[in-house]
Design an enzyme around this catalytic site. Structure first.
Site, PDB file in Angstrom:
ATOM      1  N   HIS A  62       0.829  -1.199   0.000  1.00  0.00           N
ATOM      2  CA  HIS A  62       0.000   0.000   0.000  1.00  0.00           C
ATOM      3  C   HIS A  62       0.871   1.259   0.000  1.00  0.00           C
ATOM      4  O   HIS A  62       1.975   1.275   0.547  1.00  0.00           O
ATOM      5  CB  HIS A  62      -0.911   0.017   1.224  1.00  0.00           C
ATOM      6  CG  HIS A  62      -1.841  -1.155   1.282  1.00  0.00           C
ATOM      7  ND1 HIS A  62      -2.395  -1.614   2.454  1.00  0.00           N
ATOM      8  CD2 HIS A  62      -2.324  -1.974   0.301  1.00  0.00           C
ATOM      9  CE1 HIS A  62      -3.180  -2.655   2.197  1.00  0.00           C
ATOM     10  NE2 HIS A  62      -3.140  -2.889   0.908  1.00  0.00           N
ATOM     11  N   LYS A  72       4.365   6.272   8.281  1.00  0.00           N
ATOM     12  CA  LYS A  72       3.843   5.306   9.251  1.00  0.00           C
ATOM     13  C   LYS A  72       4.945   4.884  10.209  1.00  0.00           C
ATOM     14  O   LYS A  72       6.082   4.661   9.798  1.00  0.00           O
ATOM     15  CB  LYS A  72       3.305   4.065   8.538  1.00  0.00           C
ATOM     16  CG  LYS A  72       2.196   4.346   7.547  1.00  0.00           C
ATOM     17  CD  LYS A  72       1.944   3.141   6.654  1.00  0.00           C
ATOM     18  CE  LYS A  72       0.936   3.480   5.566  1.00  0.00           C
ATOM     19  NZ  LYS A  72       0.849   2.412   4.547  1.00  0.00           N
ATOM     20  N   TYR A 132      -0.175   1.143  14.168  1.00  0.00           N
ATOM     21  CA  TYR A 132       0.358   2.151  13.256  1.00  0.00           C
ATOM     22  C   TYR A 132       0.108   3.543  13.835  1.00  0.00           C
ATOM     23  O   TYR A 132      -1.010   3.860  14.216  1.00  0.00           O
ATOM     24  CB  TYR A 132      -0.371   2.132  11.909  1.00  0.00           C
ATOM     25  CG  TYR A 132      -0.433   0.838  11.164  1.00  0.00           C
ATOM     26  CD1 TYR A 132       0.346   0.643  10.025  1.00  0.00           C
ATOM     27  CD2 TYR A 132      -1.314  -0.171  11.532  1.00  0.00           C
ATOM     28  CE1 TYR A 132       0.259  -0.528   9.298  1.00  0.00           C
ATOM     29  CE2 TYR A 132      -1.406  -1.345  10.815  1.00  0.00           C
ATOM     30  CZ  TYR A 132      -0.618  -1.519   9.694  1.00  0.00           C
ATOM     31  OH  TYR A 132      -0.713  -2.683   8.983  1.00  0.00           O
ATOM     32  N   ASP A 168      -6.247  -6.309  -2.677  1.00  0.00           N
ATOM     33  CA  ASP A 168      -4.832  -6.538  -2.968  1.00  0.00           C
ATOM     34  C   ASP A 168      -4.649  -7.534  -4.107  1.00  0.00           C
ATOM     35  O   ASP A 168      -3.718  -7.402  -4.906  1.00  0.00           O
ATOM     36  CB  ASP A 168      -4.114  -7.019  -1.712  1.00  0.00           C
ATOM     37  CG  ASP A 168      -3.987  -5.933  -0.656  1.00  0.00           C
ATOM     38  OD1 ASP A 168      -4.154  -4.743  -1.000  1.00  0.00           O
ATOM     39  OD2 ASP A 168      -3.731  -6.268   0.514  1.00  0.00           O
TER      40      ASP A 168
END
Length: 207
Positions: A62, A72, A132, A168
């Site tokens: 991603h 992140k 995250y 995905d």
């Protein structure tokens, strides 16, 4: 904590110092000042996410549009994963390369993924739980994916039966994403992270 740059510009591994005794342990999981000193700008904390994955689940690869991108700070609070950083920035000297870091609840290391880099992971255990810290909030119109099993990337996923989401599994290859103009530009990413508004831009995108 010790912060080590990876071979891909814009990514760092963070190794915390754990202090234990018979009662348990304590550690500094995140230090904004030390991370900013290593990265060159502070991480704006706009959103915090938690994901739980079964063994052999693969999530990613991603990434988000730059600007503003989405940096992140990732750590595994339960179980273990192999975390992957992929350089998908067109024009980067390491374009198409990836690096793998094991994140688990033993060493408790973290990974900082800068704006414009691709990110994914494979769960090594059931209930593998990732936390995250994100620099921008979720905006699906600015988020994209590259197929994690793309032969051009040749990522060495530690499973013979990767479980992918429908999104995905339908993601384009690296070449297709580049041809369609989806991929971030290396110089644009560098200029954005070096600018006066780095880490404080408007909120877009998500993991």
């Amino acid at each position: 904590m010790k912060i080590r740059p990876l071979s891909i510009d814009g990514a760092w591994e963070i190794n915390p110092q754990q202090h234990g005794d018979p009662r348990g342990l304590f550690m500094e999981w995140y230090r904004h000042d030390q991370l900013a000193a290593a990265v060159g700008h502070p991480l704006r904390l706009a959103q915090a996410n938690l994901s739980v994955s079964a063994r052999s689940v693969v999530r990613g690869i991603h990434f988000a549009d730059v600007p503003p991108g989405q940096a992140k700070y990732v750590t595994c609070v339960r179980g273990s994963v192999i975390d992957i950083v992929v350089d998908i920035r067109v024009g980067s000297p390491t374009f198409g390369q990836w690096e793998a870091i094991r994140l688990d609840d033993v060493d408790r290391r973290a990974l900082y993924v800068g704006e414009g880099l691709g990110h994914g992971f494979c769960a090594l255990t059931d209930d593998a739980t990732l936390s995250y810290l994100c620099s921008t909030t979720y905006n699906p119109t600015a988020e994209h994916a590259v197929h994690p099993l793309d032969p051009e990337l040749a990522i060495d996923w530690p499973t013979e039966s990767p479980q992918l989401s429908a999104r995905d599994a339908a993601a384009p290859s690296l070449a297709e994403a580049r041809e369609s103009g989806l991929l971030p530009d290396y110089q644009t990413c560098r200029a954005f992270t070096a600018g006066p508004d780095a880490g404080t831009g408007p909120a877009f995108s998500g993991e």
